[in-house]
Design an enzyme around this catalytic site. Structure first.
Site, PDB file in Angstrom:
ATOM      1  CE1 TYR A 156      -4.141  -4.772   1.578  1.00  0.00           C
ATOM      2  CE2 TYR A 156      -3.206  -5.876  -0.508  1.00  0.00           C
ATOM      3  CZ  TYR A 156      -3.140  -5.065   0.474  1.00  0.00           C
ATOM      4  OH  TYR A 156      -1.994  -4.123   0.284  1.00  0.00           O
ATOM      5  CE  LYS A 160      -4.382  -1.666  -0.056  1.00  0.00           C
ATOM      6  NZ  LYS A 160      -3.943  -0.322   0.487  1.00  0.00           N
TER       7      LYS A 160
HETATM    8  P1  NAI Z   1       1.968  -1.777   7.996  1.00  0.00           P
HETATM    9  O1  NAI Z   1       1.094  -2.849   8.708  1.00  0.00           O
HETATM   10  O2  NAI Z   1       3.390  -1.936   8.408  1.00  0.00           O
HETATM   11  O3  NAI Z   1       1.506  -0.401   8.352  1.00  0.00           O
HETATM   12  C1  NAI Z   1       0.148   0.286   8.308  1.00  0.00           C
HETATM   13  C2  NAI Z   1      -0.028   1.128   9.540  1.00  0.00           C
HETATM   14  O4  NAI Z   1      -1.511   1.405   9.495  1.00  0.00           O
HETATM   15  C3  NAI Z   1       0.226   0.726  11.105  1.00  0.00           C
HETATM   16  O5  NAI Z   1       1.130   1.726  11.686  1.00  0.00           O
HETATM   17  C4  NAI Z   1      -1.108   0.580  11.493  1.00  0.00           C
HETATM   18  O6  NAI Z   1      -1.223   0.917  13.028  1.00  0.00           O
HETATM   19  C5  NAI Z   1      -1.690   1.767  10.875  1.00  0.00           C
HETATM   20  N1  NAI Z   1      -3.289   1.535  10.670  1.00  0.00           N
HETATM   21  C6  NAI Z   1      -4.191   0.386  10.861  1.00  0.00           C
HETATM   22  N2  NAI Z   1      -5.428   0.583  10.853  1.00  0.00           N
HETATM   23  C7  NAI Z   1      -5.617   1.993  10.970  1.00  0.00           C
HETATM   24  C8  NAI Z   1      -6.587   2.824  11.094  1.00  0.00           C
HETATM   25  N3  NAI Z   1      -8.032   2.293  11.253  1.00  0.00           N
HETATM   26  N4  NAI Z   1      -6.552   4.070  11.197  1.00  0.00           N
HETATM   27  C9  NAI Z   1      -5.032   4.632  11.330  1.00  0.00           C
HETATM   28  N5  NAI Z   1      -4.235   3.941  11.034  1.00  0.00           N
HETATM   29  C10 NAI Z   1      -4.279   2.578  11.001  1.00  0.00           C
HETATM   30  O7  NAI Z   1       1.884  -1.731   6.581  1.00  0.00           O
HETATM   31  P2  NAI Z   1       2.803  -1.459   5.328  1.00  0.00           P
HETATM   32  O8  NAI Z   1       3.083  -2.616   4.832  1.00  0.00           O
HETATM   33  O9  NAI Z   1       3.535  -0.416   5.577  1.00  0.00           O
HETATM   34  O10 NAI Z   1       1.577  -0.999   4.569  1.00  0.00           O
HETATM   35  C11 NAI Z   1       1.238   0.173   4.054  1.00  0.00           C
HETATM   36  C12 NAI Z   1       0.252   0.464   2.896  1.00  0.00           C
HETATM   37  O11 NAI Z   1       0.822  -0.136   1.706  1.00  0.00           O
HETATM   38  C13 NAI Z   1      -1.102  -0.278   3.198  1.00  0.00           C
HETATM   39  O12 NAI Z   1      -2.336   0.399   2.656  1.00  0.00           O
HETATM   40  C14 NAI Z   1      -0.828  -1.343   2.320  1.00  0.00           C
HETATM   41  O13 NAI Z   1      -1.927  -2.233   1.924  1.00  0.00           O
HETATM   42  C15 NAI Z   1       0.158  -0.822   1.229  1.00  0.00           C
HETATM   43  N6  NAI Z   1       0.737  -2.043   0.420  1.00  0.00           N
HETATM   44  C16 NAI Z   1       1.960  -2.590   1.138  1.00  0.00           C
HETATM   45  C17 NAI Z   1       2.677  -3.389   0.502  1.00  0.00           C
HETATM   46  C18 NAI Z   1       3.943  -4.328   1.103  1.00  0.00           C
HETATM   47  O14 NAI Z   1       4.655  -4.799   0.501  1.00  0.00           O
HETATM   48  N7  NAI Z   1       4.185  -3.959   2.296  1.00  0.00           N
HETATM   49  C19 NAI Z   1       2.493  -4.036  -0.858  1.00  0.00           C
HETATM   50  C20 NAI Z   1       1.536  -3.109  -1.492  1.00  0.00           C
HETATM   51  C21 NAI Z   1       0.707  -2.374  -0.812  1.00  0.00           C
END
Ligand code: NAI
Length: 249
Positions: A156, A160
Site C-alpha cells: 500500500y 501511494k
Molecule cells: P473504501 O473501501 O470504503 O472505498 C473504496 C471504493 O473503491 C469501494 O466502493 C470499492 O468498491 C471501490 N473499488 C475498489 N476497487 C475498485 C476498482 N478496481 N475499480 C473501481 N472501484 C473500485 O475506501 P475508503 O476508505 O473510502 O478510501 C478511499 C481512498 O482513500 C482510497 O484510495 C484509500 O487508499 C484512501 N485513503 C483512505 C484512508 C482512510 O482512513 N479511510 C486514509 C488514507 C487514504
C-alpha cells in the site's frame, strides 16, 4: 463555503461508498454533474439513488479502474452524454495488508494494480479529453502512508508513494495544457473501516495527531473542492496532507 461547480463534470472513481461517496456528496451539493464509477454494482446503485433523493445531478457506472478498455468506453460515454470531463478524482483504492515476509505476490500486485495502475489508466483516458479543452483538473487520493511508510503495508505504501511521484510527473507533463494534477494524502479518517476500531485504539491513534482527533471524509472533500475550483488554479504537482498535522515536511 458555497462552492459552485454548475455545468462542471466531475468523475470520481470508487465513489460508491466511503471517502469517494463523501466527495460525490460534496460536489453534488456544489451543483456539479457527478459521475460515480465503482466496481461494485450494488454500491453504485445505492449511492446514485441516495444522492438523487437530495436533488443532485449524479450518474453511475459500474467499472473497473484496472481495465483500460472498460474505462475508455465509460469515459467516451460520459463525454457523449454529459459533454466533457472537467475533473477526475482517482479515489478507488484497496489494502491487502500483511508483514512483508508473509505478503503474497498476488496481494502486492492487486494493490499496485488498483491504486497505481488504475490511476494511470483513468488519468491517461481523461487527459485525452482535457487536452482538447486545454483545461482540466486531476486529483489523486494518496495517503500519508505513501509519505511515511507503515509496517504491514509495504504494498500500500509503495502504491501511494508511487501515486505521489506519478502526480508530480503528470503535473510537469500537463502544465502547458492548463491541466493541474495534485494529490491529497488523508491521514486517519473516520470511515466504515475505522468505525470498528475500539475506543482505546482510537484514543491511541489520536494521541499521535497534533489536532488530537481523527479526520472525517468531509475534511478530505473540502480540500478536493478547493483544489478543483478556480481558487486552486495556481496549484499543481502538490500533495496536500489532510491529517491533523500527523506528517509535516
Ligand atoms: P473504501 O473501501 O470504503 O472505498 C473504496 C471504493 O473503491 C469501494 O466502493 C470499492 O468498491 C471501490 N473499488 C475498489 N476497487 C475498485 C476498482 N478496481 N475499480 C473501481 N472501484 C473500485 O475506501 P475508503 O476508505 O473510502 O478510501 C478511499 C481512498 O482513500 C482510497 O484510495 C484509500 O487508499 C484512501 N485513503 C483512505 C484512508 C482512510 O482512513 N479511510 C486514509 C488514507 C487514504
Amino acid at each position: 463555503m458555497n462552492w459552485d461547480f454548475s455545468d462542471k463534470v466531475i468523475v470520481i472513481t470508487g465513489a460508491g461508498r466511503g471517502i469517494g461517496f463523501s466527495l460525490a456528496t460534496a460536489f453534488g451539493e456544489a451543483k456539479a454533474k457527478v459521475i460515480i464509477i465503482d466496481i461494485s454494482a450494488g454500491t453504485v446503485e445505492k449511492a446514485v439513488a441516495e444522492l438523487k433523493t437530495k436533488g443532485f445531478q449524479v450518474y453511475g457506472y459500474v467499472g473497473n479502474v484496472t481495465d483500460s478498455v472498460n474505462i475508455e468506453n465509460i469515459f467516451a460515454d460520459i463525454v457523449d452524454k454529459y459533454g466533457t470531463i472537467d475533473c477526475l478524482i482517482n479515489n478507488a483504492g484497496i489494502t491487502r495488508d500483511n508483514l512483508l515476509i508473509r505478503m503474497k505476490e498476488e496481494d502486492w500486485q492487486m494493490v499496485m494494480d488498483v491504486n497505481l495502475k488504475g490511476s494511470f489508466i483513468c488519468t491517461q483516458k481523461a487527459f485525452k479529453y482535457m487536452m482538447r479543452n486545454r483545461n482540466g483538473c486531476i486529483i489523486n487520493i494518496a495517503s500519508v502512508i505513501g509519505i511515511t511508510g507503515n509496517s504491514g503495508q509495504a504494498n500500500y505504501a509503495a502504491s501511494k508513494g508511487g501515486l505521489i511521484a506519478f502526480t508530480k510527473s503528470c503535473a510537469k507533463e500537463f502544465g502547458s495544457r492548463n491541466i493541474r494534477v495534485n494529490a491529497v494524502a488523508p491521514g486517519f479518517i473516520e470511515t466504515e473501516m475505522t468505525a470498528s476500531l475500539s475506543p482505546e485504539i482510537r484514543a491511541e491513534y489520536a494521541k499521535a495527531i497534533p489536532l488530537q482527533k481523527m479526520g472525517t471524509p468531509k475534511d478530505v472533500a473540502n480540500v478536493c473542492l478547493f483544489l478543483a475550483s478556480d481558487a486552486g488554479s495556481y496549484i499543481t504537482g502538490q500533495t496536500v496532507a489532510v491529517d491533523g498535522g500527523l506528517t509535516m515536511h
